[in-house]
Scaffold this motif. Structure first.
Motif, PDB file in Angstrom:
ATOM      1  N   GLY A   1      -1.405   2.062   5.365  1.00 24.61           N
ATOM      2  CA  GLY A   1      -2.108   1.391   4.285  1.00 24.61           C
ATOM      3  C   GLY A   1      -2.834   0.148   4.750  1.00 24.61           C
ATOM      4  O   GLY A   1      -4.051   0.019   4.594  1.00 24.61           O
TER       5      GLY A   1
ATOM      6  N   ASP B   1       0.477  -1.052  -4.766  1.00 26.31           N
ATOM      7  CA  ASP B   1      -0.691  -0.339  -4.257  1.00 26.31           C
ATOM      8  C   ASP B   1      -1.889  -0.703  -5.111  1.00 26.31           C
ATOM      9  O   ASP B   1      -1.758  -0.959  -6.313  1.00 26.31           O
ATOM     10  CB  ASP B   1      -0.461   1.180  -4.295  1.00 26.31           C
ATOM     11  CG  ASP B   1      -1.447   1.936  -3.423  1.00 26.31           C
ATOM     12  OD1 ASP B   1      -1.066   2.340  -2.302  1.00 26.31           O
ATOM     13  OD2 ASP B   1      -2.610   2.127  -3.843  1.00 26.31           O
TER      14      ASP B   1
ATOM     15  N   ALA C   1       0.860  -1.188   0.000  1.00 29.50           N
ATOM     16  CA  ALA C   1       0.000   0.000   0.000  1.00 29.50           C
ATOM     17  C   ALA C   1       0.894   1.235   0.000  1.00 29.50           C
ATOM     18  O   ALA C   1       0.799   2.110   0.854  1.00 29.50           O
ATOM     19  CB  ALA C   1      -0.966  -0.010   1.173  1.00 29.50           C
TER      20      ALA C   1
END
Length: 273
Positions: A119, A75, A54
Protein backbone atom coordinates in the motif's frame (compact mmCIF):
# COMPACT_ATOMS: atom_id res chain seq x y z
CA UNK A 1 -15.03 8.87 9.13
CA UNK A 2 -15.54 11.34 6.28
CA UNK A 3 -12.44 12.27 4.33
CA UNK A 4 -12.23 15.31 2.08
CA UNK A 5 -9.88 14.24 -0.69
CA UNK A 6 -7.96 16.48 -3.02
CA UNK A 7 -8.16 15.88 -6.77
CA UNK A 8 -4.80 14.13 -6.53
CA UNK A 9 -6.01 11.73 -3.84
CA UNK A 10 -9.22 11.12 -5.78
CA UNK A 11 -7.17 9.99 -8.77
CA UNK A 12 -5.15 7.73 -6.49
CA UNK A 13 -8.17 6.11 -4.89
CA UNK A 14 -10.23 5.51 -8.05
CA UNK A 15 -8.36 2.37 -9.21
CA UNK A 16 -8.81 0.77 -5.77
CA UNK A 17 -12.52 1.55 -5.74
CA UNK A 18 -12.83 -0.13 -9.14
CA UNK A 19 -10.95 -3.24 -8.09
CA UNK A 20 -12.24 -3.70 -4.53
CA UNK A 21 -14.75 -6.45 -5.25
CA UNK A 22 -12.37 -8.48 -7.42
CA UNK A 23 -9.56 -7.87 -4.94
CA UNK A 24 -11.66 -9.33 -2.15
CA UNK A 25 -12.69 -12.35 -4.21
CA UNK A 26 -9.40 -13.31 -5.87
CA UNK A 27 -6.58 -11.28 -4.30
CA UNK A 28 -6.02 -13.71 -1.44
CA UNK A 29 -4.53 -16.29 -3.83
CA UNK A 30 -1.35 -14.24 -4.05
CA UNK A 31 -1.59 -11.86 -1.10
CA UNK A 32 -2.57 -14.10 1.83
CA UNK A 33 0.85 -15.84 2.01
CA UNK A 34 2.57 -12.44 2.08
CA UNK A 35 0.27 -11.27 4.88
CA UNK A 36 1.12 -14.37 6.90
CA UNK A 37 4.82 -13.77 6.31
CA UNK A 38 4.58 -10.12 7.40
CA UNK A 39 3.15 -11.20 10.75
CA UNK A 40 6.11 -13.52 11.35
CA UNK A 41 8.28 -10.45 12.01
CA UNK A 42 6.37 -9.53 15.17
CA UNK A 43 5.09 -11.23 18.30
CA UNK A 44 1.31 -10.91 18.51
CA UNK A 45 -0.68 -11.37 21.71
CA UNK A 46 -4.04 -10.32 23.10
CA UNK A 47 -2.28 -7.23 24.46
CA UNK A 48 -1.06 -6.12 21.04
CA UNK A 49 -2.54 -3.14 19.26
CA UNK A 50 -1.45 -2.80 15.65
CA UNK A 51 -2.14 -0.49 12.73
CA UNK A 52 -2.68 -1.73 9.18
CA UNK A 53 -2.08 1.18 6.78
CA UNK A 54 -3.60 0.98 3.29
CA UNK A 55 -5.29 -2.16 4.58
CA UNK A 56 -7.21 -2.96 1.42
CA UNK A 57 -9.76 -5.71 1.98
CA UNK A 58 -8.13 -6.67 5.27
CA UNK A 59 -6.14 -9.85 4.71
CA UNK A 60 -3.46 -8.78 7.16
CA UNK A 61 -5.92 -7.21 9.60
CA UNK A 62 -7.96 -10.39 9.82
CA UNK A 63 -4.89 -12.61 10.13
CA UNK A 64 -3.59 -10.39 12.97
CA UNK A 65 -6.97 -10.43 14.72
CA UNK A 66 -7.01 -14.21 14.55
CA UNK A 67 -3.70 -14.14 16.45
CA UNK A 68 -5.33 -12.02 19.16
CA UNK A 69 -4.37 -8.47 18.16
CA UNK A 70 -6.56 -5.40 18.34
CA UNK A 71 -6.34 -3.82 14.90
CA UNK A 72 -6.87 -0.33 13.55
CA UNK A 73 -7.26 -0.67 9.76
CA UNK A 74 -7.25 2.35 7.48
CA UNK A 75 -7.52 2.76 3.72
CA UNK A 76 -8.19 5.66 1.38
CA UNK A 77 -10.79 3.66 -0.58
CA UNK A 78 -14.31 3.47 0.83
CA UNK A 79 -14.96 0.44 -1.37
CA UNK A 80 -11.98 -1.38 0.10
CA UNK A 81 -13.10 -0.55 3.63
CA UNK A 82 -16.60 -1.81 2.82
CA UNK A 83 -15.12 -5.13 1.71
CA UNK A 84 -12.93 -5.25 4.83
CA UNK A 85 -15.85 -4.59 7.18
CA UNK A 86 -17.89 -7.35 5.54
CA UNK A 87 -15.02 -9.83 5.73
CA UNK A 88 -14.22 -8.91 9.36
CA UNK A 89 -17.78 -9.21 10.67
CA UNK A 90 -16.72 -11.98 13.07
CA UNK A 91 -13.69 -10.05 14.35
CA UNK A 92 -14.83 -7.34 16.79
CA UNK A 93 -11.21 -6.43 17.59
CA UNK A 94 -10.85 -4.83 14.14
CA UNK A 95 -11.77 -1.17 13.74
CA UNK A 96 -11.79 0.01 10.13
CA UNK A 97 -12.06 3.51 8.71
CA UNK A 98 -11.44 5.53 5.59
CA UNK A 99 -8.38 7.72 5.89
CA UNK A 100 -5.08 8.85 4.42
CA UNK A 101 -1.91 6.98 5.36
CA UNK A 102 0.00 10.21 4.78
CA UNK A 103 -1.95 11.87 7.64
CA UNK A 104 -2.88 9.12 10.08
CA UNK A 105 -5.67 10.01 12.53
CA UNK A 106 -3.92 8.42 15.51
CA UNK A 107 -1.96 9.85 18.40
CA UNK A 108 1.82 9.51 18.71
CA UNK A 109 3.39 6.36 20.18
CA UNK A 110 0.18 4.33 20.16
CA UNK A 111 0.82 1.01 18.40
CA UNK A 112 2.89 -2.08 19.19
CA UNK A 113 3.45 -2.81 15.49
CA UNK A 114 2.60 -1.23 12.15
CA UNK A 115 2.12 -2.75 8.70
CA UNK A 116 1.53 -1.70 5.14
CA UNK A 117 1.13 -4.57 2.70
CA UNK A 118 1.63 -3.30 -0.87
CA UNK A 119 0.00 0.00 0.00
CA UNK A 120 2.55 2.58 1.11
CA UNK A 121 4.52 1.83 -2.06
CA UNK A 122 1.79 3.66 -4.05
CA UNK A 123 1.56 6.78 -1.87
CA UNK A 124 2.07 10.09 -3.73
CA UNK A 125 4.33 11.13 -0.82
CA UNK A 126 6.08 7.97 0.39
CA UNK A 127 8.40 9.79 2.81
CA UNK A 128 5.38 11.25 4.58
CA UNK A 129 3.79 7.79 4.69
CA UNK A 130 6.87 6.32 6.34
CA UNK A 131 7.13 9.26 8.74
CA UNK A 132 3.49 8.89 9.79
CA UNK A 133 3.91 5.16 10.35
CA UNK A 134 6.96 5.83 12.51
CA UNK A 135 5.15 8.55 14.46
CA UNK A 136 2.26 6.35 15.61
CA UNK A 137 4.46 3.46 16.80
CA UNK A 138 5.63 3.07 20.37
CA UNK A 139 9.40 3.23 20.99
CA UNK A 140 10.93 -0.09 20.00
CA UNK A 141 7.85 -1.19 18.01
CA UNK A 142 8.32 -2.94 14.68
CA UNK A 143 7.19 -1.69 11.30
CA UNK A 144 6.79 -4.09 8.37
CA UNK A 145 6.23 -2.67 4.89
CA UNK A 146 5.90 -4.82 1.77
CA UNK A 147 6.48 -3.72 -1.82
CA UNK A 148 6.68 -5.66 -5.07
CA UNK A 149 10.03 -6.63 -6.53
CA UNK A 150 10.58 -5.80 -10.22
CA UNK A 151 7.95 -7.41 -12.44
CA UNK A 152 10.62 -9.01 -14.62
CA UNK A 153 11.63 -11.17 -11.64
CA UNK A 154 8.12 -12.61 -11.35
CA UNK A 155 7.12 -15.52 -13.57
CA UNK A 156 3.50 -14.71 -12.66
CA UNK A 157 3.84 -11.18 -14.01
CA UNK A 158 5.66 -12.39 -17.11
CA UNK A 159 2.82 -14.84 -17.81
CA UNK A 160 0.19 -12.14 -17.27
CA UNK A 161 1.89 -9.56 -19.47
CA UNK A 162 2.57 -12.14 -22.16
CA UNK A 163 -1.17 -12.68 -22.30
CA UNK A 164 -1.85 -8.93 -22.24
CA UNK A 165 0.50 -8.40 -25.15
CA UNK A 166 -1.27 -11.11 -27.14
CA UNK A 167 -4.49 -9.17 -26.63
CA UNK A 168 -3.00 -5.68 -26.97
CA UNK A 169 0.42 -5.33 -28.65
CA UNK A 170 0.98 -1.98 -26.92
CA UNK A 171 1.00 -3.64 -23.48
CA UNK A 172 4.50 -4.15 -22.09
CA UNK A 173 5.98 -5.58 -18.92
CA UNK A 174 6.63 -2.73 -16.45
CA UNK A 175 10.25 -1.67 -16.60
CA UNK A 176 12.41 -1.53 -13.46
CA UNK A 177 12.09 1.75 -11.58
CA UNK A 178 15.20 2.57 -9.57
CA UNK A 179 13.33 5.37 -7.75
CA UNK A 180 10.67 3.08 -6.33
CA UNK A 181 10.64 0.69 -3.38
CA UNK A 182 11.53 -2.17 -5.70
CA UNK A 183 15.05 -0.77 -5.31
CA UNK A 184 16.29 -2.06 -1.92
CA UNK A 185 18.62 0.93 -1.46
CA UNK A 186 15.75 3.38 -1.91
CA UNK A 187 13.56 1.30 0.41
CA UNK A 188 16.27 1.28 3.11
CA UNK A 189 17.03 4.98 2.73
CA UNK A 190 13.40 6.09 2.97
CA UNK A 191 12.76 4.04 6.11
CA UNK A 192 15.88 5.41 7.78
CA UNK A 193 15.04 8.99 6.75
CA UNK A 194 11.66 8.55 8.50
CA UNK A 195 13.45 7.68 11.72
CA UNK A 196 13.38 3.89 11.74
CA UNK A 197 16.35 2.07 13.26
CA UNK A 198 17.86 -1.35 12.52
CA UNK A 199 16.35 -1.32 9.03
CA UNK A 200 16.72 -4.37 6.87
CA UNK A 201 15.24 -5.26 3.49
CA UNK A 202 14.44 -8.91 2.85
CA UNK A 203 12.98 -10.80 -0.09
CA UNK A 204 10.16 -13.29 0.13
CA UNK A 205 8.84 -15.35 -2.78
CA UNK A 206 5.45 -17.03 -3.07
CA UNK A 207 4.41 -19.70 -5.55
CA UNK A 208 0.85 -19.91 -6.83
CA UNK A 209 -0.86 -22.39 -9.14
CA UNK A 210 -3.98 -22.12 -11.26
CA UNK A 211 -6.14 -24.99 -12.56
CA UNK A 212 -6.31 -23.53 -16.06
CA UNK A 213 -5.68 -20.48 -18.21
CA UNK A 214 -9.05 -18.91 -17.47
CA UNK A 215 -8.51 -19.09 -13.72
CA UNK A 216 -5.06 -17.52 -14.06
CA UNK A 217 -6.40 -14.65 -16.16
CA UNK A 218 -9.50 -13.97 -14.10
CA UNK A 219 -7.71 -14.14 -10.76
CA UNK A 220 -4.86 -11.85 -11.71
CA UNK A 221 -6.82 -9.27 -13.68
CA UNK A 222 -9.69 -8.95 -11.20
CA UNK A 223 -7.24 -8.16 -8.39
CA UNK A 224 -5.12 -5.68 -10.40
CA UNK A 225 -5.95 -2.00 -9.90
CA UNK A 226 -4.16 -0.83 -13.09
CA UNK A 227 -6.03 -3.40 -15.18
CA UNK A 228 -9.33 -2.46 -13.55
CA UNK A 229 -8.72 1.07 -14.84
CA UNK A 230 -7.95 -0.27 -18.33
CA UNK A 231 -11.16 -2.31 -18.29
CA UNK A 232 -13.16 0.73 -17.25
CA UNK A 233 -11.57 2.90 -19.93
CA UNK A 234 -11.83 0.53 -22.91
CA UNK A 235 -15.35 -0.68 -22.14
CA UNK A 236 -16.72 -4.12 -21.54
CA UNK A 237 -16.96 -5.21 -25.18
CA UNK A 238 -13.31 -4.44 -25.90
CA UNK A 239 -12.22 -5.93 -22.57
CA UNK A 240 -13.99 -9.19 -23.37
CA UNK A 241 -12.25 -9.29 -26.76
CA UNK A 242 -8.90 -8.83 -25.07
CA UNK A 243 -9.74 -11.42 -22.43
CA UNK A 244 -10.59 -14.01 -25.09
CA UNK A 245 -7.27 -13.41 -26.86
CA UNK A 246 -5.35 -13.49 -23.58
CA UNK A 247 -6.93 -16.75 -22.43
CA UNK A 248 -6.23 -18.33 -25.83
CA UNK A 249 -2.57 -17.32 -25.40
CA UNK A 250 -2.40 -18.71 -21.86
CA UNK A 251 -4.06 -21.96 -22.93
CA UNK A 252 -1.02 -22.54 -25.13
CA UNK A 253 1.68 -21.15 -22.83
CA UNK A 254 0.50 -22.12 -19.32
CA UNK A 255 0.37 -25.71 -18.18
CA UNK A 256 -2.39 -26.17 -15.57
CA UNK A 257 -1.21 -26.27 -11.94
CA UNK A 258 2.31 -25.17 -12.86
CA UNK A 259 3.76 -23.02 -10.04
CA UNK A 260 4.30 -19.36 -10.86
CA UNK A 261 6.50 -17.24 -8.63
CA UNK A 262 6.17 -13.67 -7.44
CA UNK A 263 8.53 -11.84 -5.11
CA UNK A 264 8.12 -9.02 -2.61
CA UNK A 265 10.56 -6.92 -0.66
CA UNK A 266 9.90 -6.51 3.05
CA UNK A 267 11.24 -3.49 4.84
CA UNK A 268 11.52 -4.08 8.59
CA UNK A 269 12.47 -1.33 11.00
CA UNK A 270 12.23 -0.33 14.66
CA UNK A 271 10.65 2.85 15.95
CA UNK A 272 13.20 4.97 17.85
CA UNK A 273 13.14 5.63 21.57
Amino acid sequence: MNVVMSEQLSSVVRPWDLVAEGYAETGATVLAPFAAHALEYVTISSESEIVDVAAGTGLLSIAAAELGARVQAIDLSQSMIDQLVAAAAEHPTITAQVGDGQALPYEDNRFDAGFSLFGLMFFPDRPEGFAELCRVLRPGATAVVAAWAPAAESSLMRALFGALTAADPTATLPQPDARSLENPRVFDAEMRAAGFLDVRIEQHTVEVCYPDATALWESTTRSSAPLAVVRDEVGEEEWQRRSTAAIEHLTVTYRPNTPLRTTALFGIGTAPS
